[in-house]
Scaffold this motif. Structure first.
Motif, PDB file in Angstrom:
ATOM      1  N   ILE B  24       0.793  -1.333  -0.039  1.00  0.00           N
ATOM      2  CA  ILE B  24       0.107   0.052   0.070  1.00  0.00           C
ATOM      3  C   ILE B  24       0.931   1.169  -0.128  1.00  0.00           C
ATOM      4  N   LYS B  25       1.970   1.273   0.702  1.00  0.00           N
ATOM      5  CA  LYS B  25       2.452   2.527   1.044  1.00  0.00           C
ATOM      6  C   LYS B  25       3.471   2.924  -0.304  1.00  0.00           C
ATOM      7  N   ARG B  26       3.289   4.261  -0.659  1.00  0.00           N
ATOM      8  CA  ARG B  26       3.836   4.767  -2.013  1.00  0.00           C
ATOM      9  C   ARG B  26       5.372   5.025  -1.686  1.00  0.00           C
ATOM     10  N   ASN B  27       5.878   5.048  -0.735  1.00  0.00           N
ATOM     11  CA  ASN B  27       7.220   5.658  -0.602  1.00  0.00           C
ATOM     12  C   ASN B  27       8.000   4.563  -0.497  1.00  0.00           C
ATOM     13  N   ALA B  28       9.295   4.419  -1.199  1.00  0.00           N
ATOM     14  CA  ALA B  28      10.014   3.272  -1.150  1.00  0.00           C
ATOM     15  C   ALA B  28      10.606   2.757   0.116  1.00  0.00           C
ATOM     16  N   ILE B  29      10.884   4.003   0.981  1.00  0.00           N
ATOM     17  CA  ILE B  29      11.512   3.720   2.157  1.00  0.00           C
ATOM     18  C   ILE B  29      10.496   2.918   3.236  1.00  0.00           C
ATOM     19  N   MET B  30       9.056   3.302   3.069  1.00  0.00           N
ATOM     20  CA  MET B  30       8.071   2.720   3.759  1.00  0.00           C
ATOM     21  C   MET B  30       8.083   1.179   3.301  1.00  0.00           C
ATOM     22  N   VAL B  31       8.291   1.184   1.953  1.00  0.00           N
ATOM     23  CA  VAL B  31       8.128  -0.183   1.403  1.00  0.00           C
ATOM     24  C   VAL B  31       9.215  -1.056   1.967  1.00  0.00           C
ATOM     25  N   LEU B  32      10.346  -0.494   2.109  1.00  0.00           N
ATOM     26  CA  LEU B  32      11.687  -1.441   3.002  1.00  0.00           C
ATOM     27  C   LEU B  32      11.267  -1.667   4.453  1.00  0.00           C
ATOM     28  N   LEU B  33      10.738  -0.421   4.788  1.00  0.00           N
ATOM     29  CA  LEU B  33      10.220  -0.836   6.125  1.00  0.00           C
ATOM     30  C   LEU B  33       9.353  -1.947   6.328  1.00  0.00           C
ATOM     31  N   GLY B  34       8.337  -2.052   5.318  1.00  0.00           N
ATOM     32  CA  GLY B  34       7.189  -3.292   5.301  1.00  0.00           C
ATOM     33  C   GLY B  34       8.293  -4.672   5.181  1.00  0.00           C
ATOM     34  N   LEU B  35       9.185  -4.474   4.130  1.00  0.00           N
ATOM     35  CA  LEU B  35       9.998  -5.828   4.177  1.00  0.00           C
ATOM     36  C   LEU B  35      10.529  -6.015   5.441  1.00  0.00           C
ATOM     37  N   GLU B  36      11.127  -5.348   6.160  1.00  0.00           N
ATOM     38  CA  GLU B  36      11.848  -5.715   7.342  1.00  0.00           C
ATOM     39  C   GLU B  36      10.843  -6.138   8.335  1.00  0.00           C
ATOM     40  N   LEU B  37       9.475  -5.656   8.479  1.00  0.00           N
ATOM     41  CA  LEU B  37       8.479  -6.117   9.225  1.00  0.00           C
ATOM     42  C   LEU B  37       8.469  -7.467   8.860  1.00  0.00           C
ATOM     43  N   MET B  38       8.096  -7.897   7.618  1.00  0.00           N
ATOM     44  CA  MET B  38       8.019  -9.513   6.847  1.00  0.00           C
ATOM     45  C   MET B  38       9.205 -10.117   7.265  1.00  0.00           C
ATOM     46  N   LEU B  39      10.457  -9.729   7.251  1.00  0.00           N
ATOM     47  CA  LEU B  39      11.609 -10.331   7.645  1.00  0.00           C
ATOM     48  C   LEU B  39      11.516 -10.723   9.238  1.00  0.00           C
ATOM     49  N   ASN B  40      11.061  -9.718  10.022  1.00  0.00           N
ATOM     50  CA  ASN B  40      11.058  -9.898  11.468  1.00  0.00           C
ATOM     51  C   ASN B  40       9.970 -10.998  11.659  1.00  0.00           C
ATOM     52  N   ALA B  41       8.943 -10.910  10.985  1.00  0.00           N
ATOM     53  CA  ALA B  41       7.787 -11.878  11.155  1.00  0.00           C
ATOM     54  C   ALA B  41       8.345 -13.125  10.809  1.00  0.00           C
ATOM     55  N   ALA B  42       9.118 -13.364   9.829  1.00  0.00           N
ATOM     56  CA  ALA B  42       9.906 -14.755   9.520  1.00  0.00           C
ATOM     57  C   ALA B  42      10.681 -15.082  10.681  1.00  0.00           C
ATOM     58  N   ASN B  43      11.585 -14.245  11.423  1.00  0.00           N
ATOM     59  CA  ASN B  43      12.377 -14.294  12.574  1.00  0.00           C
ATOM     60  C   ASN B  43      11.810 -14.993  13.577  1.00  0.00           C
ATOM     61  N   LEU B  44      10.621 -14.187  13.782  1.00  0.00           N
ATOM     62  CA  LEU B  44       9.608 -14.541  15.060  1.00  0.00           C
ATOM     63  C   LEU B  44       9.081 -16.097  14.891  1.00  0.00           C
ATOM     64  N   ASN B  45       8.951 -16.465  13.678  1.00  0.00           N
ATOM     65  CA  ASN B  45       8.400 -17.992  13.473  1.00  0.00           C
ATOM     66  C   ASN B  45       9.461 -18.885  13.687  1.00  0.00           C
ATOM     67  N   LEU B  46      10.756 -18.485  12.969  1.00  0.00           N
ATOM     68  CA  LEU B  46      11.839 -19.239  13.036  1.00  0.00           C
ATOM     69  C   LEU B  46      12.043 -19.575  14.784  1.00  0.00           C
ATOM     70  N   ILE B  47      12.145 -18.319  15.458  1.00  0.00           N
ATOM     71  CA  ILE B  47      12.581 -18.595  16.930  1.00  0.00           C
ATOM     72  C   ILE B  47      11.327 -19.619  17.509  1.00  0.00           C
ATOM     73  N   ALA B  48      10.215 -19.145  17.210  1.00  0.00           N
ATOM     74  CA  ALA B  48       8.985 -19.946  17.736  1.00  0.00           C
ATOM     75  C   ALA B  48       9.197 -21.376  17.631  1.00  0.00           C
ATOM     76  N   PHE B  49       9.225 -21.859  16.388  1.00  0.00           N
ATOM     77  CA  PHE B  49       9.449 -23.442  16.184  1.00  0.00           C
ATOM     78  C   PHE B  49      10.728 -23.748  16.734  1.00  0.00           C
ATOM     79  N   ASN B  50      11.741 -22.935  16.968  1.00  0.00           N
ATOM     80  CA  ASN B  50      12.992 -23.470  17.525  1.00  0.00           C
ATOM     81  C   ASN B  50      12.807 -23.808  19.027  1.00  0.00           C
ATOM     82  N   GLN B  51      12.030 -23.263  19.591  1.00  0.00           N
ATOM     83  CA  GLN B  51      11.337 -23.789  21.007  1.00  0.00           C
ATOM     84  C   GLN B  51      10.934 -25.413  21.224  1.00  0.00           C
ATOM     85  N   GLN B  52      10.531 -25.651  19.871  1.00  0.00           N
ATOM     86  CA  GLN B  52      10.041 -27.045  19.878  1.00  0.00           C
ATOM     87  C   GLN B  52      11.411 -28.285  19.876  1.00  0.00           C
ATOM     88  N   THR B  53      12.309 -27.875  19.456  1.00  0.00           N
ATOM     89  CA  THR B  53      13.687 -28.656  19.736  1.00  0.00           C
ATOM     90  C   THR B  53      14.826 -27.936  20.314  1.00  0.00           C
TER      91      THR B  53
END
Lengths: 649, 101
Positions: B24-53
């Motif tokens: 949605i965001k028009r500014n490229a910096i905000m787009v990069l910000l969104g990307l960071e959020l998605m990467l961090n969401a992925a990190n969160l998932n990695l950490i969460a599943f790492n708890q299982q092992t």
């Protein structure tokens, strides 16, 4: 005569005859081609060229006079094995006419440079004058009936354009049209005559025809052919049923009237009668004589009550032409030609004098900003002091017209009476003779009335106008023509018509008693005229002024039925013939519209549809790749979601 | 210790938010910000599943890698955005249409 013999070389003669014919044509060509900027040059060069033509005509006449016939013919064109030739036939008749036509034409040209000065269309006038002269010379010279017919038509055309010279005047246009149409009526007869002659003799050449006719017995066709040719003559020379165009033709410029009346137009008919004399059978000649005398009487009566001076002259011409035709009807063609020649001079003089009167009064009227009809005799009168020269020429030529002794008209009328008396051998023929004397009496009356009306008495409307004699360039031709109205030009003895001119075998014998009688008769007529016209005109009658309502009859019984028939045919043409064509056209247009629709909608539709499909497909697929990165992401994510839903559920 | 599904909810929320910002965001910096959020969401998932092992650090290691990659990606991305801004006087990708027909 040695020098004549030296000149008598057929080739030289041909050259001069050709020059006489072609110089007026050159004048026409120059006038037609020169630009409007150099129009003044035409008024100089046209009279000069006609003068050269006159000189060559005189050379031709001087060498050929009294030397018989010189035919010159060259093949013209061949149709189905028949060769038509064009050429000259020079004999006494034609060389004499040649000189008269070029002389009168030259004088009219000279006079016109004064009369038509300042006319905006002077170039066209002189151009057509040259053409008119050329056409008439063609008739005079031609050696076969076909060429004569061609030139005959050209004369008719030229006269039509000249009568309608002032094309802003509606009456002039109507008069020109009328002259043309009435001549067409006569020429239709002429054409039938041509066919009759061709189918019966197989030749158009005048000499061949005369030879062919001499060999075979007189047939009924010959009378018919003669009458058909006479029909053409009646149209051109204004004879009884067809003469009404000539008074109307007075709408043209006055010098043109002089030319038409003296040399180029009406003379053609009489000349053709003389040229074709061999074809006229006794029965045909009787018709010719009766038509002539009838015309003479009717026109002389009509001339008595006209007000317009030019119309009086026009009717007098018709009347004199009637006398010529009557003389031709007696078989005395030479006599008819003599009267034609004398008439040519004095009538040209009368017309040019009348033109001078009109010109002078018109100038005065123009300066005084007054408006009245300068040709109406009721407005004129008392001009003898203002225009003494014109008065004298009018008297001279008028005396010749009236046939007063010592003038040329007396000689030629004398010859006509001799011919008529020599011919009269039974009751009705004597009636013709009496009628001819009556016409001569009436001629004196109307001539006297005209001259008195213009010149005698007191001035009325013109009294306070500045009227002066026209310039010398207009007076000189008039003086020359007036001089030619005197007897010694044609015969040394003023009472005997046997001069240099009449050298024909059919020469009527001279009667001294007739001379005395006709002299007394003319003097009696003069006295009667003086008595009758001392106060008002007793011949004032609408019947005479309208020529016995002949035109109304034509209008009622010929013009209107013809117009009605043409209206019906026009409607038929418009409604049915055009209707059919229109219906076909509409049908085609409808079919074409359907075809166009099919082409546009079905054929083009298929092509356009395929193209449109490709275009919309392209546009649709293109819309995913619009360069918007975020949209790509959106689509990618959406696709992944769809893929996940599809695989997982 | 948090139950794993709470972490997954949070990760999903972060990822969706990042995706939405990216789209949605028009500014490229905000787009990069969104990307960071998605990467961090992925990190969160990695950490969460790492708890299982509990004996294996794979997930955490992977998350560290992701952080490194994210840093370098942001560095490169911001550099590009800077260059683009210098060149086009804008950081909005939609306004850059030199290649568009």
């Amino acid at each position: 005569m040695a020098d004549t013999a030296l000149l008598y070389n057929p080739t030289t003669l041909q050259t001069f005859a050709l020059l006489t014919l072609l110089l007026p044509l050159l004048s026409f060509g120059i006038g037609a081609l020169i630009s409007e900027r150099y129009a003044w040059a035409v008024t100089l060069c046209a009279p000069f060229l006609v003068l050269l033509s006159l000189i060559s005509a005189i050379v031709v006449a001087a060498t050929q006079w009294g030397l018989g016939t010189l035919p010159v013919a060259i093949p013209w064109f061949t149709v189905y094995g028949y060769t038509f030739s064009a050429g000259f036939m020079l004999n006494a008749t034609s060389v004499c006419m040649l000189v008269i036509v070029s002389l009168v034409s030259f004088l009219v040209h000279v006079y016109s440079t004064g009369y038509m000065a300042g006319d905006a269309a002077g170039k066209r006038y002189f151009t057509m004058l040259g053409f008119f002269t050329f056409a008439m010379q063609g008739i005079v010279l031609a050696d076969n009936l076909l060429s004569i017919f061609v030139f005959w038509e050209l004369v008719g055309f030229a006269s039509c354009t000249l009568i309608g010279h002032w094309k802003d005047k509606p009456q002039a246009i109507v008069a020109a049209k009328k002259a043309f149409l009435l001549n067409r009526v006569g020429d239709a007869g002429f054409m039938v005559g041509l066919m009759l002659v061709w189918s019966n003799t197989g030749t158009f050449g005048l000499q061949d025809m005369a030879l062919a006719l001499a060999d075979q017995p007189v047939g009924g066709w010959q009378t018919a052919a003669a009458l058909c040719i006479f029909c053409g003559v009646a149209g051109k020379s204004a004879q009884f049923p067809l003469f009404t165009w000539l008074p109307d033709a007075m709408e043209g410029p006055t010098p043109v009237s002089a030319l038409i009346h003296a040399a180029t137009m009406v003379a053609a008919g009489i000349f053709l009668l003389a040229r074709m004399s061999f074809i006229f059978t006794p029965a045909a000649l009787d018709v010719v004589a009766i038509t002539g005398i009838l015309t003479a009487v009717v026109a002389a009566l009509a001339a008595l009550s006209q007000h317009d001076i030019k119309k009086i002259l026009a009717y007098s011409t018709i009347s004199q032409l009637g006398l010529m035709v009557a003389a031709a009807g007696t078989g005395a063609f030479g006599v008819a030609l003599l009267h034609l020649v004398t008439h040519a001079f004095f009538k040209a003089c009368l017309f040019l004098s009348a033109g001078s009167v009109i010109h002078a009064v018109h100038q005065g009227q123009h300066q005084a900003h007054k408006s009245f009809d300068v040709q109406d005799m009721r407005n004129l009168g008392g001009l003898r002091k203002r225009l003494p020269f014109t008065y004298i020429t009018f008297i001279l030529s008028g005396s010749a017209l009236a046939g007063i002794p010592f003038f040329s008209g007396f000689l030629s009328k004398e010859a006509i009476f001799s011919a008529l008396i020599g011919w009269a051998d039974n009751g009705w023929r004597w009636l013709v003779v009496v009628a001819a004397f009556g016409v001569s009496f009436l001629t004196v009356l109307y001539t006297y009335r005209m001259i008195r009306g213009i010149f005698a008495g007191d001035e009325t409307v013109t009294a306070d106008l500045a009227i002066a004699e026209p310039p010398v360039i207009m007076r000189a031709p008039v003086a020359l023509l007036a001089g030619a109205s005197v007897w010694f030009v044609f015969a040394l003895n003023p009472f005997v018509c046997h001069g240099w001119f009449l050298q024909y075998p059919e020469l009527p014998p001279h009667h001294t008693a007739l001379t005395i009688f006709s002299t007394l008769w003319v003097l009696l007529a003069l006295g009667a005229a003086g008595y009758i016209f001392r106060s008002r005109n007793p011949f004032e009658s609408a019947l005479l002024r309208n020529t016995f309502y002949l035109d109304s009859y034509y209008e009622k019984y010929i013009v209107r039925p013809v117009l009605a028939v043409s209206g019906v045919t026009n409607r038929f043409d418009y409604k049915w013939l055009d209707g059919m064509i229109h219906a076909t056209a509409y049908g085609q247009v409808t079919v074409a519209h359907f075809v166009a629709w099919f082409d546009r909608v079905i054929i083009d539709g298929m092509v356009n549809g395929a193209a449109g499909l490709a275009r919309s497909t392209g546009r649709f697929t293109r819309s995913f790749q619009g360069g918007k990165i975020q949209l790509y992401i959106f689509w990618a994510v959406l696709t992944i979601i769809i893929f996940l839903i599809w695989t997982l559920v | 210790m948090l139950p794993v599904h709470h972490l997954l909810y949070l990760g999903a929320l972060l990822f969706t938010t990042g995706l939405m910002i990216t789209i949605i965001k028009r500014n490229a910096i905000m787009v990069l910000l969104g990307l960071e959020l998605m990467l961090n969401a992925a990190n969160l998932n990695l950490i969460a599943f790492n708890q299982q092992t509990p004996g294996s650090p794979d997930g955490q290691m992977f998350a560290l890698f992701v952080i490194v990659v994210a840093v370098s990606e942001v560095a490169v991305g911001l550099a590009i955005v800077l260059r683009v801004y210098r060149y086009f006087q804008t950081a909005v990708p939609d306004e850059i249409r030199e290649l568009k027909d």
